[in-house]
Design an enzyme around this catalytic site. Structure first.
Site, PDB file in Angstrom:
ATOM      1  N   GLU A  73       1.705  -7.589 -11.011  1.00  0.00           N
ATOM      2  CA  GLU A  73       2.933  -6.842 -10.990  1.00  0.00           C
ATOM      3  C   GLU A  73       3.727  -7.110  -9.728  1.00  0.00           C
ATOM      4  O   GLU A  73       5.026  -7.281  -9.662  1.00  0.00           O
ATOM      5  CB  GLU A  73       2.718  -5.671 -11.115  1.00  0.00           C
ATOM      6  N   ASP A  74       3.077  -7.158  -8.460  1.00  0.00           N
ATOM      7  CA  ASP A  74       3.893  -7.068  -7.283  1.00  0.00           C
ATOM      8  C   ASP A  74       4.050  -8.338  -6.508  1.00  0.00           C
ATOM      9  O   ASP A  74       4.478  -8.146  -5.405  1.00  0.00           O
ATOM     10  CB  ASP A  74       3.304  -5.917  -6.382  1.00  0.00           C
TER      11      ASP A  74
END
Ligand code: MN
Length: 619
Positions: free
Chosen positions: A80-81
């Protein structure tokens, strides 16, 4: 601040504490991989992002989860990051790990509208968790660390939402999995944000009680130990256990906020070698202190549905009414950590019955919102009851559920083929209300079918959705006829006559509702997926501008309240007592800052602290 090497060493130490043969090579590899990927990223608190990932893994290790889960904890935010590709995780850490990390990665932001995306994210995570339980375990740890650092989050409304979701959803799942450690931490951390004043008040009570009873606790422990030894019991432990803040809060609410009626703020836990020893100890406690009749709960013979096992008894001890909880070492471990308590358990297949039920809800729900509603209503409802199958399995249901609800909860086919119910040995109608501990048996017939009228009395969403789904698939023609009838009836009721729907109007309705076939609309009216009133509004909008809406608006304007002459205060009407204009009323300040209007003397506000009540009057 410890350096990275120290952190890694610490993580491995905790892991080996529970599983001394643990292969920690993969943890090491994941540790450095995540550290590199998150390099330069910062959290709201200003600390390096990697710290969050490390703390998540640490919480997993402390709760005795396996090295595979800890590894996934370290990697949980990489997709996600960071710029990490799915292939990378698969190649370096294996397919299982990729599944877990993907399982808790949120969906992209563009595709969904706000609340839809929220529901969809949760649904996806739950269904992934049903495939591999480790998904939810990593999510628990992620959430616990986020709650611990929630104070740094910039948006207050988001803080409350995260805390509420943790309390209403995650803590209850932890309870289902009998993971008390995780459950109590999720509860107390969230409760602190949702209602800080109540949190402080309850916390104070706990500290005070503990201090006040210090001598009593020590003396009791000493005496119990001696008497158990005298009776030749061996390898036992006697400890004091204290209720967590949130569970005391809930109990106080049930007991009219009367602390003298709560007997188990402090309880004693006796942990022994075997079940036989537990019953011996129970006898010894009862010989020493007179038990209160009706307060013995034998969760060893009849475990709670989540697997919790212990015998609880409440006795008169000196002047104190005191609870004892008697259990074995093995059961105690299980009560604290769930299935993770056993060193060689298979986490992936930890899929309890509960996850099986999740899969069923998922299949029965058309939209993600429906899915979430069902979970909240059927699974997390506060005052659920337990009905028993003829074999003695406990089936959890919301209050006032019927045999139809019971049947669908057990199995969709049992619901679809149900024609008769027997409750406690007697034939009962299908709309009977099931009471706690009723034994329910469902009779089926090959040619039995779900009935439209069941929708009028079923209580659970799983039953409602399953019935609707069946009717939709099997009663197409009938539903079209019923839909038409419902629509005409509503027209007569509202307009006083039937209006013919010509082709042009049909076109208009189809466009408005984004449908292709008019008959599917009639079907949905029959299944109450679409309100007849909404169709009529499209057919004759001019009627509504002048009459119905105006009337509704007038009503709303009349129902305004003032506090000390301040007008237009954010308020809503309590659903419990439904106050009408003119009633004597009182305001309750909710944790969201709204004023909830109750009738004076309403049962629901009787237990609420005084400082949250406010005098109000009709405007
Ligand atoms: Mn995270």
């Amino acid at each position: 601040m410890p350096n990275l090497e120290d952190k890694l060493e610490n993580l491995i130490k905790i892991t080996k504490k529970w599983d001394k043969d643990a292969n920690t090579e993969m943890i090491e590899k994941a540790f450095w991989f995540a550290e590199k990927k998150h390099k330069g990223q910062k959290r709201f608190s200003g600390e390096p992002y990697f710290n969050h990932v490390y703390e998540t893994a640490k919480i997993l290790a402390e709760n005795r989860f396996s090295t595979k889960t800890i590894k996934a904890g370290l990697l949980h935010d990489t997709l996600e990051d960071t710029n990490t590709k799915e292939e990378e995780i698969k190649d370096l850490f294996g397919e299982d790990t990729l599944f877990i990390v993907k399982g808790i990665t949120k969906l992209g932001k563009i595709k969904y509208r706000n609340d839809e995306r929220y529901a969809e994210n949760l649904r996806r995570m739950f269904t992934n968790a049903a495939e591999d339980t480790r998904v939810i375990l990593v999510k628990f740890a992620d959430r616990i660390h986020n709650l611990r650092t929630l104070g740094y989050h910039k948006k207050p409304e988001k803080r409350t939402r995260i805390a509420r979701e943790s309390l209403e959803i995650y803590a209850r799942i932890a309870n289902r999995l009998n993971m008390w450690h995780i459950q109590s931490e999720l509860e107390d951390l969230s409760f602190r944000w949702i209602d800080p004043e109540e949190y402080k008040r309850i916390k104070k009570i706990i500290i005070k009680e503990k201090k006040k009873n210090k001598d009593f606790i020590n003396q009791t422990k000493q005496e119990i130990k001696e008497v158990l030894k005298k009776n030749k019991l061996e390898n036992f432990k006697v400890e004091g256990r204290i209720k967590n803040v949130y569970s005391l809060y809930k109990k106080l609410q049930r007991k009219n906020n009367d602390i003298s009626k709560v007997y188990d703020i402090l309880a004693f836990r006796i942990i022994l070698n075997s079940e036989v020893d537990c019953y011996k100890a129970l006898g010894i406690i009862h010989a020493l202190n007179k038990p209160i009749p009706g307060r013995i709960k034998d969760y060893i013979a009849n475990p709670k549905p989540n697997g919790y096992k212990s015998i609880h008894t409440t006795v008169f001890r000196e002047k104190m009414i005191t609870e004892f909880q008697i259990t074995t070492h093995k059961m105690h471990d299980f009560n604290q950590y769930g299935l993770a308590a056993h060193p060689k358990y298979k986490e992936k297949e930890l899929a309890s019955e509960w996850f099986e039920y999740l899969k069923k809800i998922n299949l029965a729900s058309e939209t993600s919102k429906e899915f979430l509603e069902t979970i909240k209503l059927d699974v997390f409802s506060k005052d659920n009851i337990y009905a028993l199958t003829p074999k003695g399995d406990a089936i959890e249901l919301p209050k006032e559920s019927t045999p139809i609800d019971f049947a669908y909860k057990v199995h969709t086919d049992l619901g679809n083929k149900c024609y008769q119910a027997i409750i406690n040995g007697k034939i009962a109608t299908l709309d009977s209300k099931i009471e706690n501990n009723d034994i329910v048996s469902i009779k089926t017939k090959k040619n039995a079918q779900p009935k439209q009228k069941w929708l009028e009395f079923v209580k659970t969403s799983i039953a409602r959705q399953s019935i609707k789904k069946w009717l939709k698939n099997n009663k197409k023609a009938e539903n079209i006829v019923i839909g038409k009838e419902v629509l005409i009836k509503k027209m007569k009721e509202i307009i006083g006559k039937e209006i013919k729907i010509d082709e042009k109007t049909k076109e208009k309705i189809l466009t408005k509702l984004n449908r292709k076939e008019f008959n599917t609309i009639l079907e949905d009216v029959a299944l109450s997926n679409i309100k007849a009133l909404d169709i009529i509004k499209i057919i004759a909008p001019e009627l509504f501008k002048n009459q119905v809406f105006k009337k509704q608006k007038e009503e709303k304007e009349n129902l305004k309240i003032t506090i000390n002459n301040i007008k237009n205060i954010k308020s809503n009407f309590a659903k419990c007592c439904r106050p009408q204009k003119g009633d004597d009323i009182v305001g309750y300040i909710t944790s969201m800052g709204y004023i909830q209007i109750h009738k004076k003397g309403c049962r629901k506000i009787k237990n609420k602290p005084k400082y949250r009540l406010v005098d109000i009057e009709w405007e």
